[in-house]
Design an enzyme around this catalytic site. Structure first.
Site, PDB file in Angstrom:
ATOM      1  N   GLY A  19       1.145  76.576 -41.734  1.00  0.00           N
ATOM      2  CA  GLY A  19       2.487  75.983 -41.912  1.00  0.00           C
ATOM      3  C   GLY A  19       2.963  76.241 -43.335  1.00  0.00           C
ATOM      4  O   GLY A  19       3.383  75.329 -44.042  1.00  0.00           O
ATOM      5  N   LYS A  41      -0.534  60.833 -35.657  1.00  0.00           N
ATOM      6  CA  LYS A  41      -1.092  60.808 -37.018  1.00  0.00           C
ATOM      7  C   LYS A  41      -2.416  60.024 -37.052  1.00  0.00           C
ATOM      8  O   LYS A  41      -3.299  60.315 -37.846  1.00  0.00           O
ATOM      9  CB  LYS A  41      -0.081  60.219 -38.010  1.00  0.00           C
ATOM     10  CG  LYS A  41       1.160  61.098 -38.215  1.00  0.00           C
ATOM     11  CD  LYS A  41       0.828  62.447 -38.854  1.00  0.00           C
ATOM     12  CE  LYS A  41       2.062  63.228 -39.224  1.00  0.00           C
ATOM     13  NZ  LYS A  41       1.751  64.596 -39.680  1.00  0.00           N
ATOM     14  N   SER A  80       5.439  78.222 -44.648  1.00  0.00           N
ATOM     15  CA  SER A  80       6.725  78.868 -44.949  1.00  0.00           C
ATOM     16  C   SER A  80       7.840  77.929 -45.392  1.00  0.00           C
ATOM     17  O   SER A  80       8.846  78.393 -45.933  1.00  0.00           O
ATOM     18  CB  SER A  80       7.188  79.643 -43.709  1.00  0.00           C
ATOM     19  OG  SER A  80       7.219  78.782 -42.587  1.00  0.00           O
ATOM     20  N   TYR A  88       6.276  71.057 -47.139  1.00  0.00           N
ATOM     21  CA  TYR A  88       5.054  70.769 -47.887  1.00  0.00           C
ATOM     22  C   TYR A  88       4.080  71.949 -47.929  1.00  0.00           C
ATOM     23  O   TYR A  88       3.379  72.147 -48.912  1.00  0.00           O
ATOM     24  CB  TYR A  88       4.354  69.536 -47.293  1.00  0.00           C
ATOM     25  CG  TYR A  88       4.886  68.245 -47.883  1.00  0.00           C
ATOM     26  CD1 TYR A  88       4.791  68.000 -49.252  1.00  0.00           C
ATOM     27  CD2 TYR A  88       5.481  67.269 -47.097  1.00  0.00           C
ATOM     28  CE1 TYR A  88       5.275  66.830 -49.810  1.00  0.00           C
ATOM     29  CE2 TYR A  88       5.975  66.095 -47.646  1.00  0.00           C
ATOM     30  CZ  TYR A  88       5.862  65.887 -49.007  1.00  0.00           C
ATOM     31  OH  TYR A  88       6.348  64.728 -49.569  1.00  0.00           O
ATOM     32  N   TYR A  95       8.231  55.449 -36.234  1.00  0.00           N
ATOM     33  CA  TYR A  95       7.318  56.371 -36.915  1.00  0.00           C
ATOM     34  C   TYR A  95       5.859  55.900 -36.793  1.00  0.00           C
ATOM     35  O   TYR A  95       5.158  56.316 -35.874  1.00  0.00           O
ATOM     36  CB  TYR A  95       7.736  56.620 -38.386  1.00  0.00           C
ATOM     37  CG  TYR A  95       7.071  57.900 -38.858  1.00  0.00           C
ATOM     38  CD1 TYR A  95       7.751  59.118 -38.819  1.00  0.00           C
ATOM     39  CD2 TYR A  95       5.720  57.922 -39.217  1.00  0.00           C
ATOM     40  CE1 TYR A  95       7.114  60.307 -39.144  1.00  0.00           C
ATOM     41  CE2 TYR A  95       5.074  59.095 -39.533  1.00  0.00           C
ATOM     42  CZ  TYR A  95       5.776  60.277 -39.508  1.00  0.00           C
ATOM     43  OH  TYR A  95       5.132  61.449 -39.809  1.00  0.00           O
TER      44      TYR A  95
HETATM   45  P1  NAD Z   1       8.443  71.779 -42.101  1.00  0.00           P
HETATM   46  O1  NAD Z   1       9.240  71.763 -40.840  1.00  0.00           O
HETATM   47  O2  NAD Z   1       9.154  72.055 -43.377  1.00  0.00           O
HETATM   48  O3  NAD Z   1       7.238  72.876 -42.003  1.00  0.00           O
HETATM   49  C1  NAD Z   1       6.550  73.134 -40.823  1.00  0.00           C
HETATM   50  C2  NAD Z   1       5.732  74.421 -40.965  1.00  0.00           C
HETATM   51  O4  NAD Z   1       4.981  74.594 -39.738  1.00  0.00           O
HETATM   52  C3  NAD Z   1       6.559  75.707 -41.141  1.00  0.00           C
HETATM   53  O5  NAD Z   1       5.887  76.590 -42.018  1.00  0.00           O
HETATM   54  C4  NAD Z   1       6.572  76.324 -39.725  1.00  0.00           C
HETATM   55  O6  NAD Z   1       6.741  77.731 -39.682  1.00  0.00           O
HETATM   56  C5  NAD Z   1       5.165  75.939 -39.284  1.00  0.00           C
HETATM   57  N1  NAD Z   1       4.992  75.944 -37.830  1.00  0.00           N
HETATM   58  C6  NAD Z   1       5.602  75.186 -36.891  1.00  0.00           C
HETATM   59  N2  NAD Z   1       5.123  75.497 -35.657  1.00  0.00           N
HETATM   60  C7  NAD Z   1       4.200  76.477 -35.835  1.00  0.00           C
HETATM   61  C8  NAD Z   1       3.346  77.196 -34.962  1.00  0.00           C
HETATM   62  N3  NAD Z   1       3.324  76.979 -33.647  1.00  0.00           N
HETATM   63  N4  NAD Z   1       2.527  78.141 -35.501  1.00  0.00           N
HETATM   64  C9  NAD Z   1       2.542  78.406 -36.833  1.00  0.00           C
HETATM   65  N5  NAD Z   1       3.296  77.712 -37.707  1.00  0.00           N
HETATM   66  C10 NAD Z   1       4.111  76.759 -37.217  1.00  0.00           C
HETATM   67  O7  NAD Z   1       7.668  70.401 -42.127  1.00  0.00           O
HETATM   68  P2  NAD Z   1       7.127  69.438 -43.285  1.00  0.00           P
HETATM   69  O8  NAD Z   1       8.033  68.268 -43.356  1.00  0.00           O
HETATM   70  O9  NAD Z   1       6.750  70.170 -44.508  1.00  0.00           O
HETATM   71  O10 NAD Z   1       5.811  68.892 -42.560  1.00  0.00           O
HETATM   72  C11 NAD Z   1       4.517  69.355 -42.819  1.00  0.00           C
HETATM   73  C12 NAD Z   1       3.544  68.195 -42.692  1.00  0.00           C
HETATM   74  O11 NAD Z   1       3.864  67.221 -43.710  1.00  0.00           O
HETATM   75  C13 NAD Z   1       3.643  67.476 -41.342  1.00  0.00           C
HETATM   76  O12 NAD Z   1       2.350  67.079 -40.943  1.00  0.00           O
HETATM   77  C14 NAD Z   1       4.471  66.228 -41.684  1.00  0.00           C
HETATM   78  O13 NAD Z   1       4.220  65.153 -40.823  1.00  0.00           O
HETATM   79  C15 NAD Z   1       3.963  65.951 -43.099  1.00  0.00           C
HETATM   80  N6  NAD Z   1       4.831  65.058 -43.890  1.00  0.00           N
HETATM   81  C16 NAD Z   1       6.177  65.283 -43.979  1.00  0.00           C
HETATM   82  C17 NAD Z   1       6.957  64.389 -44.712  1.00  0.00           C
HETATM   83  C18 NAD Z   1       8.449  64.556 -44.820  1.00  0.00           C
HETATM   84  O14 NAD Z   1       9.135  63.626 -45.275  1.00  0.00           O
HETATM   85  N7  NAD Z   1       8.977  65.720 -44.479  1.00  0.00           N
HETATM   86  C19 NAD Z   1       6.371  63.289 -45.368  1.00  0.00           C
HETATM   87  C20 NAD Z   1       4.996  63.134 -45.298  1.00  0.00           C
HETATM   88  C21 NAD Z   1       4.223  64.019 -44.549  1.00  0.00           C
END
Ligand code: NAD
Length: 400
Positions: free
Chosen positions: A52, A248, A54, A57, A239
Site C-alpha cells: 500500500g 481492526k 502509493s 500513510y 468506526y
Molecule cells: P490510502 O487509500 O491512502 O492508501 C491505500 C493504499 O493501499 C494505496 O497505496 C493503494 O494502492 C493500496 N491498495 C488498495 N488495494 C490494494 C490491493 N488490492 N493491492 C495492492 N494495493 C492496494 O489509505 P490510508 O488512509 O493511507 O490507509 C492506510 C492504512 O492506514 C489503513 O490501514 C488505514 O486504516 C490506516 N489509517 C488511516 C487513517 C486515516 O485517517 N486515513 C488513520 C489511521 C490509520
C-alpha cells in the site's frame, strides 16, 4: 491520441477521478523535503517492503525511510496507469515522482502494481527480493481496500462502513454538497461484518508474513507494523465499534501471531494507531470528514497539526528506531494518536461539535484546510502549479 492535456479536478462524491501529474510530484517533493530537514535515522532499516505504498500513510512511510535513512524500498500498490487519454491515478503519479527522485538521488526503489491480496503478487514480490534486495528488515502493511478476492476460495468480499447491531444517527458532512446534515446508517448484517473482516482484517497480513518467512527473505531482527485508527467516541458506532473496527480487532489478532513469528528472528510485529488525516480511505467514512475538519481547526490552533509524513516520522524516529524502542499501550499498540486524543484537543472539538451547521461550517471548522488537503491528494490546489497549462499525462514507472 495526444497525451498532453489540461487536467482539472473531477470530483465524484468523496473521490476525485482525475489526478495532476505535476501536482502529485510537488506533493511527493514536499514530503521528501520535510524528511530531509530532519536529523537522519541513526539505525534505520536497510531494506523495506511497503504494502500500500502509493498514497496516504504507506507513501509517507516510503518517503520517510528512503530519505530518512536511504532505505531501499519495494512498494506494492494497485493503481491505474494513463489509458485512453485519461490521466493515471494519483498513486501512479506519486510513485512515478518518488521513484524518479529516488533514482536521481542514488536511492534504490522498485514497485509492483497489482493485487496485493493475490498469490501472484506475493510470489513476484518474493522473487524480486531474492534477486535484487538485501533481506527485508521492515514490512509495512498499509493497505486500504474496498474489496478482496480470497486467494483460497476465489470469492470476492466487499467491506462496508456500517455500525454493528444498532442503527447509528449522527451529524455528518456531505463533502460533495458542502452540507452538514443528519444521517442514519443501518447496522451491518453478519455477512457484511464477516466480509469487512476478510478485507480489512489481519488474514492477508499474516499470509504475507508467513510467505516471506517461508521464502527465507526476512532478515534477523525484521519488524512489521500495520496501521490502525481508534478515534473519538462520537465516531465509535461507525468506526471502532462498527464493521471496520471489527476488522481492526482482527488486525490486532494477526499482530500477535506475526509477533510470535518474528520473535524467532529477534524482531517484532505491532499495530501503530495513527491520527485521523485526509486520505482517499478516510474521506469515504461517514461522520469522519466533519470530525477531521473540526480536529484540524483545533490542532492547528494548538500547533499540533500533523499530516501523514509527520506522523510516520514520529513513528520511526521516536519509536521503532529510537534507542529506547517502543512505547506500547496496554494492548501492545504504539499510539501516534496521542495528540489527537489528548483531553484538551478532544474537549475543544466536542464543545464545537453540537453548534456546527452548514452556515457556520467555514467559521467553526477548518473545512477549507480539509478541502485543500483533499485536493492535494490528487495533485490539485498547489500554488506553484499552473493548472491552465497542458501537462504530459502518460508518465511511466519502471515497474518490476
Ligand atoms: P490510502 O487509500 O491512502 O492508501 C491505500 C493504499 O493501499 C494505496 O497505496 C493503494 O494502492 C493500496 N491498495 C488498495 N488495494 C490494494 C490491493 N488490492 N493491492 C495492492 N494495493 C492496494 O489509505 P490510508 O488512509 O493511507 O490507509 C492506510 C492504512 O492506514 C489503513 O490501514 C488505514 O486504516 C490506516 N489509517 C488511516 C487513517 C486515516 O485517517 N486515513 C488513520 C489511521 C490509520
Amino acid at each position: 491520441m495526444s497525451t498532453k492535456q489540461v487536467v482539472r479536478p473531477k470530483i465524484r462524491s468523496f473521490i476525485c477521478v482525475s489526478a495532476h501529474p505535476e501536482g502529485c510530484a510537488a506533493h511527493v517533493r514536499e514530503q521528501a523535503d520535510y524528511i530531509r530537514a530532519q536529523k537522519p535515522l541513526r539505525n534505520g532499516p536497510r531494506s523495506v517492503l511497503i504494502l500500500g505504498a502509493s498514497t496516504g500513510y504507506g507513501l509517507a512511510s516510503r518517503i520517510a525511510l528512503a530519505y530518512g535513512c536511504r532505505a531501499a524500498t519495494l512498494g506494492v500498490f494497485f493503481e491505474k496507469p494513463c489509458e485512453n487519454g485519461r490521466p493515471a491515478s494519483a498513486g501512479w503519479y506519486n510513485t512515478a515522482a518518488f521513484e524518479s527522485n529516488a533514482h536521481r538521488d542514488g536511492i534504490w526503489a522498485k514497485s509492483l502494481n497489482g493485487d496485493a491480496f493475490s498469490e501472484e503478487i506475493k510470489e513476484r514480490t518474493i522473487s524480486l527480493i531474492k534477486k535484487e534486495m538485501p533481506k527485508i528488515d521492515l514490512v509495512i502493511y498499509s493497505l486500504a481496500s474496498p474489496r478482496r478476492v480470497d486467494p483460497a476460495t476465489g470469492i470476492t468480499h466487499r467491506s462496508v462502513l456500517k455500525p454493528v447491531e444498532k442503527p447509528f444517527s449522527s451529524k455528518t458532512l456531505d463533502t460533495d454538497k458542502h452540507v452538514v446534515e443528519e444521517i442514519t446508517i443501518s447496522p451491518a448484517s453478519e455477512e457484511e461484518v464477516a466480509d469487512t473482516i476478510k478485507v480489512m482484517g489481519g488474514e492477508d497480513w499474516l499470509l504475507w508474513m508467513n510467505a516471506l518467512d517461508e521464502a527465507g527473505v526476512l532478515a534477523e531482527g525484521c519488524n512489521s507494523v500495520a496501521y490502525s485508527y481508534i478515534g473519538p467516541e462520537v465516531t465509535w458506532p461507525v468506526y471502532k465499534n462498527g464493521t471496520i473496527g471489527r476488522a481492526k480487532k482482527d488486525l490486532e489478532r494477526a499482530a500477535r501471531a506475526i509477533d510470535a513469528l518474528l520473535k524467532i528472528h529477534r524482531g517484532r510485529a505491532f499495530i501503530s494507531v495513527n491520527k485521523a488525516v485526509v486520505t482517499q480511505a478516510s474521506s469515504a467514512i461517514p461522520v469522519v470528514p466533519l470530525y477531521i475538519a473540526l480536529l484540524f481547526k483545533v490542532m492547528k490552533q494548538h500547533n499540533l497539526h500533523e499530516d501523514c509524513i509527520q506522523q510516520v516520522w514520529r513513528l520511526f524516529s521516536t519509536q521503532i528506531y529510537n534507542d529506547n524502542f517502543l512505547d506500547f499501550d496496554e494492548a501492545g499498540r504504539v499510539r501516534l494518536d496521542d495528540w489527537e486524543l489528548s483531553k484538551a484537543v478532544q474537549e475543544e472539538v466536542f464543545s464545537l461539535w453540537p453548534s456546527v451547521t452548514t452556515e457556520n461550517l467555514n467559521e467553526l471548522t477548518d473545512y477549507a484546510g480539509y478541502q485543500n488537503n483533499f485536493l492535494k491528494l490528487f495533485g490539485f490546489g498547489i500554488p506553484e502549479i499552473d493548472y491552465d497549462a497542458e501537462v504530459e499525462i502518460d508518465v511511466p514507472i519502471a515497474l518490476a
